[in-house]
Design an enzyme around this catalytic site. Structure first.
Site, PDB file in Angstrom:
ATOM      1  N   ILE A  14       0.848  -1.209   0.000  1.00  0.00           N
ATOM      2  CA  ILE A  14       0.000   0.000   0.000  1.00  0.00           C
ATOM      3  C   ILE A  14       0.879   1.254   0.000  1.00  0.00           C
ATOM      4  CG2 ILE A  14      -1.882   1.207   1.184  1.00  0.00           C
ATOM      5  CD1 ILE A  14      -2.594  -1.588   2.446  1.00  0.00           C
ATOM      6  N   ASN A  37       9.488  -6.899   4.421  1.00  0.00           N
ATOM      7  CA  ASN A  37       8.451  -7.476   3.552  1.00  0.00           C
ATOM      8  C   ASN A  37       8.341  -6.692   2.246  1.00  0.00           C
ATOM      9  OD1 ASN A  37       6.520  -9.505   3.095  1.00  0.00           O
ATOM     10  ND2 ASN A  37       4.856  -8.093   3.604  1.00  0.00           N
ATOM     11  N   SER A 126      -7.497  -0.978  10.173  1.00  0.00           N
ATOM     12  CA  SER A 126      -8.022  -2.124   9.425  1.00  0.00           C
ATOM     13  C   SER A 126      -9.447  -2.413   9.849  1.00  0.00           C
ATOM     14  CB  SER A 126      -7.131  -3.325   9.748  1.00  0.00           C
ATOM     15  OG  SER A 126      -7.745  -4.509   9.347  1.00  0.00           O
ATOM     16  N   TYR A 150      -2.961  -9.659  15.739  1.00  0.00           N
ATOM     17  CA  TYR A 150      -2.808  -8.570  14.764  1.00  0.00           C
ATOM     18  C   TYR A 150      -3.893  -7.521  14.982  1.00  0.00           C
ATOM     19  CZ  TYR A 150      -3.248  -6.077  10.348  1.00  0.00           C
ATOM     20  OH  TYR A 150      -3.375  -5.084   9.403  1.00  0.00           O
ATOM     21  N   LYS A 154      -3.879  -3.338  16.129  1.00  0.00           N
ATOM     22  CA  LYS A 154      -4.512  -2.217  15.413  1.00  0.00           C
ATOM     23  C   LYS A 154      -5.488  -1.480  16.339  1.00  0.00           C
ATOM     24  CE  LYS A 154      -2.368  -2.561  11.543  1.00  0.00           C
ATOM     25  NZ  LYS A 154      -1.451  -1.508  11.087  1.00  0.00           N
ATOM     26  N   ASN A 180     -10.466  -4.633   2.133  1.00  0.00           N
ATOM     27  CA  ASN A 180      -9.506  -5.597   1.563  1.00  0.00           C
ATOM     28  C   ASN A 180      -8.838  -5.032   0.307  1.00  0.00           C
ATOM     29  OD1 ASN A 180     -11.327  -7.103   3.360  1.00  0.00           O
ATOM     30  ND2 ASN A 180     -10.210  -8.888   2.625  1.00  0.00           N
ATOM     31  N   ASN A 199      -1.220 -15.693   2.218  1.00  0.00           N
ATOM     32  CA  ASN A 199      -2.305 -15.905   3.186  1.00  0.00           C
ATOM     33  C   ASN A 199      -3.616 -15.385   2.645  1.00  0.00           C
ATOM     34  OD1 ASN A 199      -0.653 -16.764   5.473  1.00  0.00           O
ATOM     35  ND2 ASN A 199       0.186 -14.687   5.352  1.00  0.00           N
ATOM     36  N   LEU A 201      -6.552 -13.949  -0.126  1.00  0.00           N
ATOM     37  CA  LEU A 201      -7.221 -14.569  -1.272  1.00  0.00           C
ATOM     38  C   LEU A 201      -6.644 -14.128  -2.626  1.00  0.00           C
ATOM     39  CD1 LEU A 201      -9.538 -16.323  -2.331  1.00  0.00           C
ATOM     40  CD2 LEU A 201     -10.963 -14.266  -2.342  1.00  0.00           C
ATOM     41  N   ARG A 293     -11.652 -21.477   7.681  1.00  0.00           N
ATOM     42  CA  ARG A 293     -10.391 -21.079   8.321  1.00  0.00           C
ATOM     43  C   ARG A 293     -10.723 -20.512   9.701  1.00  0.00           C
ATOM     44  NH1 ARG A 293      -6.782 -16.665   5.121  1.00  0.00           N
ATOM     45  NH2 ARG A 293      -8.584 -15.371   5.608  1.00  0.00           N
TER      46      ARG A 293
HETATM   47  P1  NAD Z   1       3.403  -4.615   3.480  1.00  0.00           P
HETATM   48  O1  NAD Z   1       3.972  -5.691   4.318  1.00  0.00           O
HETATM   49  O2  NAD Z   1       3.455  -4.755   2.006  1.00  0.00           O
HETATM   50  O3  NAD Z   1       4.045  -3.207   3.870  1.00  0.00           O
HETATM   51  C1  NAD Z   1       4.582  -2.931   5.143  1.00  0.00           C
HETATM   52  C2  NAD Z   1       5.972  -2.358   4.914  1.00  0.00           C
HETATM   53  O4  NAD Z   1       6.537  -2.049   6.194  1.00  0.00           O
HETATM   54  C3  NAD Z   1       6.925  -3.345   4.231  1.00  0.00           C
HETATM   55  O5  NAD Z   1       7.584  -2.698   3.183  1.00  0.00           O
HETATM   56  C4  NAD Z   1       7.886  -3.762   5.358  1.00  0.00           C
HETATM   57  O6  NAD Z   1       9.181  -4.050   4.831  1.00  0.00           O
HETATM   58  C5  NAD Z   1       7.862  -2.537   6.234  1.00  0.00           C
HETATM   59  N1  NAD Z   1       8.151  -2.799   7.646  1.00  0.00           N
HETATM   60  C6  NAD Z   1       7.657  -3.798   8.427  1.00  0.00           C
HETATM   61  N2  NAD Z   1       8.140  -3.699   9.672  1.00  0.00           N
HETATM   62  C7  NAD Z   1       8.942  -2.606   9.686  1.00  0.00           C
HETATM   63  C8  NAD Z   1       9.727  -1.996  10.687  1.00  0.00           C
HETATM   64  N3  NAD Z   1       9.788  -2.484  11.941  1.00  0.00           N
HETATM   65  N4  NAD Z   1      10.432  -0.886  10.354  1.00  0.00           N
HETATM   66  C9  NAD Z   1      10.404  -0.390   9.099  1.00  0.00           C
HETATM   67  N5  NAD Z   1       9.675  -0.943   8.114  1.00  0.00           N
HETATM   68  C10 NAD Z   1       8.959  -2.040   8.402  1.00  0.00           C
HETATM   69  O7  NAD Z   1       1.881  -4.410   3.968  1.00  0.00           O
HETATM   70  P2  NAD Z   1       0.723  -3.544   3.327  1.00  0.00           P
HETATM   71  O8  NAD Z   1      -0.322  -4.469   2.836  1.00  0.00           O
HETATM   72  O9  NAD Z   1       1.280  -2.515   2.429  1.00  0.00           O
HETATM   73  O10 NAD Z   1       0.150  -2.885   4.660  1.00  0.00           O
HETATM   74  C11 NAD Z   1       0.509  -1.559   5.058  1.00  0.00           C
HETATM   75  C12 NAD Z   1      -0.223  -1.237   6.342  1.00  0.00           C
HETATM   76  O11 NAD Z   1      -1.629  -1.384   6.147  1.00  0.00           O
HETATM   77  C13 NAD Z   1       0.124  -2.140   7.517  1.00  0.00           C
HETATM   78  O12 NAD Z   1       0.130  -1.350   8.686  1.00  0.00           O
HETATM   79  C14 NAD Z   1      -1.031  -3.122   7.558  1.00  0.00           C
HETATM   80  O13 NAD Z   1      -1.223  -3.641   8.843  1.00  0.00           O
HETATM   81  C15 NAD Z   1      -2.181  -2.230   7.137  1.00  0.00           C
HETATM   82  N6  NAD Z   1      -3.317  -2.969   6.550  1.00  0.00           N
HETATM   83  C16 NAD Z   1      -3.123  -3.796   5.484  1.00  0.00           C
HETATM   84  C17 NAD Z   1      -4.205  -4.507   4.949  1.00  0.00           C
HETATM   85  C18 NAD Z   1      -4.027  -5.455   3.796  1.00  0.00           C
HETATM   86  O14 NAD Z   1      -4.895  -6.318   3.607  1.00  0.00           O
HETATM   87  N7  NAD Z   1      -2.956  -5.354   2.999  1.00  0.00           N
HETATM   88  C19 NAD Z   1      -5.500  -4.340   5.486  1.00  0.00           C
HETATM   89  C20 NAD Z   1      -5.664  -3.462   6.561  1.00  0.00           C
HETATM   90  C21 NAD Z   1      -4.566  -2.786   7.095  1.00  0.00           C
HETATM   91  N1  UFG Z   2      -9.934 -17.249   1.434  1.00  0.00           N
HETATM   92  C1  UFG Z   2     -10.036 -18.485   0.848  1.00  0.00           C
HETATM   93  N2  UFG Z   2      -8.881 -19.124   0.484  1.00  0.00           N
HETATM   94  C2  UFG Z   2      -7.643 -18.569   0.668  1.00  0.00           C
HETATM   95  C3  UFG Z   2      -7.565 -17.287   1.267  1.00  0.00           C
HETATM   96  C4  UFG Z   2      -8.730 -16.666   1.646  1.00  0.00           C
HETATM   97  O1  UFG Z   2     -11.125 -19.026   0.668  1.00  0.00           O
HETATM   98  O2  UFG Z   2      -6.634 -19.214   0.313  1.00  0.00           O
HETATM   99  C5  UFG Z   2     -11.174 -16.539   1.801  1.00  0.00           C
HETATM  100  C6  UFG Z   2     -11.307 -16.239   3.278  1.00  0.00           C
HETATM  101  O3  UFG Z   2     -11.858 -17.314   3.956  1.00  0.00           O
HETATM  102  C7  UFG Z   2     -12.186 -14.978   3.235  1.00  0.00           C
HETATM  103  C8  UFG Z   2     -11.783 -14.286   1.946  1.00  0.00           C
HETATM  104  O4  UFG Z   2     -11.183 -15.298   1.138  1.00  0.00           O
HETATM  105  O5  UFG Z   2     -13.538 -15.347   3.149  1.00  0.00           O
HETATM  106  C9  UFG Z   2     -10.787 -13.148   2.146  1.00  0.00           C
HETATM  107  O6  UFG Z   2      -9.678 -13.619   2.888  1.00  0.00           O
HETATM  108  P1  UFG Z   2      -8.329 -12.765   3.020  1.00  0.00           P
HETATM  109  O7  UFG Z   2      -7.373 -13.580   3.831  1.00  0.00           O
HETATM  110  O8  UFG Z   2      -7.893 -12.286   1.692  1.00  0.00           O
HETATM  111  O9  UFG Z   2      -8.819 -11.459   3.816  1.00  0.00           O
HETATM  112  P2  UFG Z   2      -9.463 -11.298   5.273  1.00  0.00           P
HETATM  113  O10 UFG Z   2     -10.732 -10.536   5.082  1.00  0.00           O
HETATM  114  O11 UFG Z   2      -9.520 -12.563   6.007  1.00  0.00           O
HETATM  115  O12 UFG Z   2      -8.373 -10.380   6.010  1.00  0.00           O
HETATM  116  C10 UFG Z   2      -7.750  -9.266   5.358  1.00  0.00           C
HETATM  117  C11 UFG Z   2      -6.372  -9.047   5.968  1.00  0.00           C
HETATM  118  C12 UFG Z   2      -6.493  -8.563   7.369  1.00  0.00           C
HETATM  119  C13 UFG Z   2      -7.378  -7.358   7.429  1.00  0.00           C
HETATM  120  C14 UFG Z   2      -8.720  -7.660   6.837  1.00  0.00           C
HETATM  121  C15 UFG Z   2      -9.620  -6.442   6.821  1.00  0.00           C
HETATM  122  O13 UFG Z   2      -5.622 -10.242   5.949  1.00  0.00           O
HETATM  123  O14 UFG Z   2      -5.226  -8.193   7.830  1.00  0.00           O
HETATM  124  O15 UFG Z   2      -8.541  -8.123   5.484  1.00  0.00           O
HETATM  125  O16 UFG Z   2      -8.972  -5.389   6.236  1.00  0.00           O
HETATM  126  F1  UFG Z   2      -7.528  -6.965   8.706  1.00  0.00           F
END
Ligand code: NAD
Ligand code: UFG
Length: 336
Positions: A14, A37, A126, A150, A154, A180, A199, A201, A293
């Site tokens: 993001i 990451n 989140s 996790y 948050k 998502n 992890n 979808l 799950r």
């Molecule tokens: P991401 O893992 O791609 O990005 C996180 C970045 O932070 C990575 O580049 C990683 O290298 C860096 N990082 C991790 N720990 C660090 C540390 N201690 N110091 C410096 N850098 C560090 O994840 P993302 O999907 O881009 O998520 C960004 C933010 O949004 C996170 O806070 C995550 O919890 C939140 N979020 C993500 C989702 C999602 O589904 N992707 C949903 C809701 C909230």
């Molecule tokens: N799913 C599958 N198979 C897979 C993976 C996921 O069927 O291999 C299903 C899940 O059961 C769920 C849907 O697809 O019904 C979405 O699952 P994700 O794991 O993609 O997303 P979640 O909604 O479970 O969680 C994500 C992030 C969380 C975040 C949340 C809300 O992983 O960190 O969205 O933003 F908090």
């Protein structure tokens, strides 16, 4: 006046998309990332997309001395804090690491900001802070809870920000509750690139589409949803990134804090996601129905109206666009 923004975790999924939208909006940006990451070549790709050099620091957001150096070397107007660990399953196995990085990292950052008199922060929250929602669509005033470590980090972070804002009016926080995020930049140069077996979808489906994984396991087809599979509010990462530009603009211009959902308001089931991705990649995708799950909920989608009212936010990109840009990204990646 050009404002300079610190993006922690700016090389991540993001964060990198937000970098592009902030640059397009005229902000100067400094990235801090430890690349736990993310791949360092993301920075080269950002330079190609924005046609400008990237300023970055490699390091940990918990490193106070490094943060002090960054604030001394740059006149930072506000911070967007993405850096965190985000794998729900892993958080249960490594709670201390998650609390240390996500909550400890936020505390160190806030201390450094205060010392440097930087009072504006956009925080990556989140939809997970809503736990198992009682009512859909989910409004921001819904009860908050958590079902895993996790989510705890948050929710705790949100509460820490609320305490600070209540104690000192100089603080202004934009707390953005993402639903998502999926899809990728139109250039195909940046996107989600998880290590190992995904992890989530959408990246899992993408790897089935490229042939890297054999088939998707659909976690449960007996939920109380139209087709029995889980329903989520998928939002294009570029729409989400633009929400950060709007949140920052609001913080910088008015100093008014806000807590909003960033979602589309529409839920799609796992099977609908599979069908949409098949349209994008042009072939069928193998799947099997597997047990539910642990910790999953049936359905989760936003009421996005408050973000519209407060920030002027609206998600424009549809499900086919999410799948098309994801497929463009992963197929380009596969071909180098
Ligand atoms: P991401 O893992 O791609 O990005 C996180 C970045 O932070 C990575 O580049 C990683 O290298 C860096 N990082 C991790 N720990 C660090 C540390 N201690 N110091 C410096 N850098 C560090 O994840 P993302 O999907 O881009 O998520 C960004 C933010 O949004 C996170 O806070 C995550 O919890 C939140 N979020 C993500 C989702 C999602 O589904 N992707 C949903 C809701 C909230
Ligand atoms: N799913 C599958 N198979 C897979 C993976 C996921 O069927 O291999 C299903 C899940 O059961 C769920 C849907 O697809 O019904 C979405 O699952 P994700 O794991 O993609 O997303 P979640 O909604 O479970 O969680 C994500 C992030 C969380 C975040 C949340 C809300 O992983 O960190 O969205 O933003 F908090």
């Amino acid at each position: 006046m050009t404002h300079k923004i610190l993006l922690t975790g700016g090389a991540g999924y993001i964060g990198s998309h937000t970098y592009v939208e902030l640059a397009a909006a005229g902000y100067e940006i400094v990235i801090l990332d430890n690349f736990s990451n993310a791949r360092p070549d993301v920075l080269d790709r950002l330079e190609i997309i924005t046609d400008a050099p990237v300023t970055s620091y490699r390091g940990d957001v918990r490193d106070r001395a490094l943060l002090d150096t960054i604030f001394a070397e740059h006149e930072i107007a506000a911070v967007v804090h993405f850096a965190a660990l985000k794998a729900v399953g892993e958080s249960g196995r490594m709670p201390l690491e998650y609390i240390q990085t996500n909550v400890g990292g936020l505390l160190t950052l806030l201390e450094a900001m205060m010392a440097a008199s930087v009072w504006r922060l956009v925080f990556s929250s989140s939809a997970t802070v809503y736990g198992d929602p009682e009512k859909l669509p989910i409004r921001e005033d819904a009860q908050r809870s958590y079902t895993n470590t996790y989510a705890f980090t948050k929710l705790a972070s949100e509460q820490i920000l609320e305490q600070l804002a209540a104690a000192d009016a100089r603080w202004a926080f934009g707390t953005l509750r993402y639903f998502n995020p999926v899809g990728a930049h139109d250039s195909g140069l940046i996107g989600e690139d998880p290590n190992g077996i995904p992890n989530n979808l959408m990246p899992f489906i993408a790897k089935v589409a490229t042939g890297e994984l054999e088939k998707l396991s659909i976690f449960g087809d007996d939920y109380n949803t139209p087709d029995g599979t889980g329903v989520r509010d998928y939002i294009h990462v570029v729409d989400l990134a633009k929400g950060h530009v709007q949140s920052l603009g609001k913080l910088i211009e008015t100093g008014a804090g806000h807590t909003v959902n960033l979602g589309t308001g529409t839920g799609y089931s796992v099977l609908e996601m599979v069908r949409a991705y098949e349209r994008a990649c042009g072939h069928e995708l193998a799947y099997q129905i597997a047990p539910r799950r642990d910790g999953d909920i049936a359905a989760c989608y936003a009421d996005p109206r408050l973000a519209g009212e407060v920030l002027g936010f609206e998600a424009h990109r549809d499900l086919d666009d999410m799948c098309r840009t994801s497929w463009n990204w992963v197929s380009r990646r596969r071909n180098g």
